[in-house]
Design an enzyme around this catalytic site. Structure first.
Site, PDB file in Angstrom:
ATOM      1  N   ASP A  81       0.503  -0.840   0.179  1.00  0.00           N
ATOM      2  CA  ASP A  81       0.198   0.691  -0.397  1.00  0.00           C
ATOM      3  C   ASP A  81       0.891   1.305   0.355  1.00  0.00           C
ATOM      4  O   ASP A  81       1.645   1.379   0.696  1.00  0.00           O
ATOM      5  CB  ASP A  81      -1.002  -0.155   1.574  1.00  0.00           C
ATOM      6  CG  ASP A  81      -2.160   0.655   1.121  1.00  0.00           C
ATOM      7  OD1 ASP A  81      -2.583   1.838   0.238  1.00  0.00           O
ATOM      8  OD2 ASP A  81      -2.414   1.222   2.396  1.00  0.00           O
ATOM      9  N   HIS A  82       0.571   2.100  -0.838  1.00  0.00           N
ATOM     10  CA  HIS A  82       1.370   3.559  -0.761  1.00  0.00           C
ATOM     11  C   HIS A  82       3.184   2.943  -1.094  1.00  0.00           C
ATOM     12  O   HIS A  82       3.694   3.695  -0.053  1.00  0.00           O
ATOM     13  CB  HIS A  82       1.065   4.240   0.287  1.00  0.00           C
ATOM     14  CG  HIS A  82      -0.123   4.831   0.322  1.00  0.00           C
ATOM     15  ND1 HIS A  82      -0.861   6.289  -0.950  1.00  0.00           N
ATOM     16  CD2 HIS A  82      -1.303   4.564   0.953  1.00  0.00           C
ATOM     17  CE1 HIS A  82      -2.415   5.751  -0.614  1.00  0.00           C
ATOM     18  NE2 HIS A  82      -2.762   5.223   0.589  1.00  0.00           N
ATOM     19  N   GLU A 133      -1.600   5.711  -8.121  1.00  0.00           N
ATOM     20  CA  GLU A 133      -3.181   6.832  -7.623  1.00  0.00           C
ATOM     21  C   GLU A 133      -2.603   7.900  -8.475  1.00  0.00           C
ATOM     22  O   GLU A 133      -1.693   9.079  -8.633  1.00  0.00           O
ATOM     23  CB  GLU A 133      -2.895   7.684  -5.868  1.00  0.00           C
ATOM     24  CG  GLU A 133      -3.932   8.065  -5.758  1.00  0.00           C
ATOM     25  CD  GLU A 133      -3.645   8.644  -4.059  1.00  0.00           C
ATOM     26  OE1 GLU A 133      -3.140   7.450  -3.414  1.00  0.00           O
ATOM     27  OE2 GLU A 133      -3.331   9.604  -3.409  1.00  0.00           O
TER      28      GLU A 133
END
Ligand code: PGH
Ligand code: ZN
Ligand code: CA
Length: 282
Positions: A81-82, A133
């Protein structure tokens, strides 16, 4: 079994539901997520932030999740994640993650495209799926902190340019959610979601979904969200259970504190899976 993120999310995209992606950083959270997924027969994405990796160790997390996935009766993907750090992104690929997110959302569009494209090339060569993103979520998620004034919703035109230029497998968009706890009630831009989904026709990701009311989640899922990230609500479920035990009893056995906390987290995760429409889809 351990599968790629793409395998889980392409099916969700085709059949019109969302899969929960839950942040884990210790054994109890992982077990709670897997227990819940097995109980409701849902595919699931277990995700680790860079903060989780520095807390638990990349090899500990890799071994734990690999074992959990092997034993699980439902499909499990292990996702970063991220990811912002090149070494971590490559480290995850080498340690068996089946999906990674490269978060270049703070970069200017052209630079975000260039860097994401490079990561996609490497990850795809290794059979690993990629999320990126576009737009910027406000709030705090582990190492990522964005001031409300710097938050920016995703532009549909840029989304098309971004996906064509990078080849990502799924795209996280900003439509009004924020990381962490909400002060007021979040208002989601459903028109924007609908426009982007129609243009891209691919799996779409919603971050910061803790605290978003059920009707908004259900509507977002109907309009094409296929991966929903939950961190805060599971943390709160853990901490509330622990607080109750340590403030109302003399218990000092960690198992009698973390065990009920694990059950409380599993309850929250199960409710999310029912809400997202992925229960019964394994
Ligand atoms: C999230 C989770 N992780 O990437 O987007 O956000 O803490 O608001 O659930 P929440
Ligand atoms: Zn996020
Ligand atoms: Ca949130």
């Amino acid at each position: 079994m351990l599968v790629t993120g793409k395998e889980i999310l392409e099916k969700a995209h085709r059949e019109g539901y969302a899969v929960g992606a839950f942040n884990v950083n210790n054994m109890e959270i992982l077990q709670a997520v897997i227990m819940a997924a097995e109980e409701v027969k849902a595919p699931v994405i277990v995700q680790t932030s860079e903060g989780a990796i520095s807390y638990a160790g990349i090899d500990y997390l890799a071994s734990m999740v690999r074992l959990a996935a092997q034993k699980a009766s439902v499909p499990v993907a292990l996702h970063l994640d991220h990811g912002t750090n090149f070494e971590t992104l490559i480290g995850c690929i080498r340690h068996g993650w089946t999906s990674i997110m490269f978060d270049g959302s703070h970069l200017p569009l052209a630079e975000n495209i260039a860097q994401t494209k490079e990561i996609v090339k490497i990850a795809h060569a290794c059979g690993v799926s990629v999320e990126a993103e576009l737009g910027r979520l406000g709030g705090i998620e582990d190492n990522i902190s964005v001031d409300e004034k710097d938050a920016r919703l995703t532009s549909p035109d840029e989304a098309v340019e971004f996906v064509n230029g990078t080849g990502v497998d799924y795209l996280a968009i900003a439509i009004g959610t924020a990381h962490g706890k909400y002060k007021g009630e979040p208002k989601l831009d459903f028109d924007r979601l609908q426009t982007i989904k129609k243009l891209l026709n691919m799996p779409i990701v919603l971050h910061g979904a803790s605290g978003v009311p059920e009707d908004s989640i259900v509507k977002a899922t109907k309009l094409g969200i296929n991966k929903i990230n939950i961190d805060t609500d599971v943390r709160v479920a853990f901490t509330e259970a622990v607080k109750t035990i340590v403030t109302t009893t003399d218990i000092f056995d960690p198992r009698k504190i973390c065990g009920p906390a694990r059950d409380n987290m599993a309850k929250v995760v199960k409710a999310k899976m029912e809400m997202f429409g992925c229960a019964g889809k394994a």
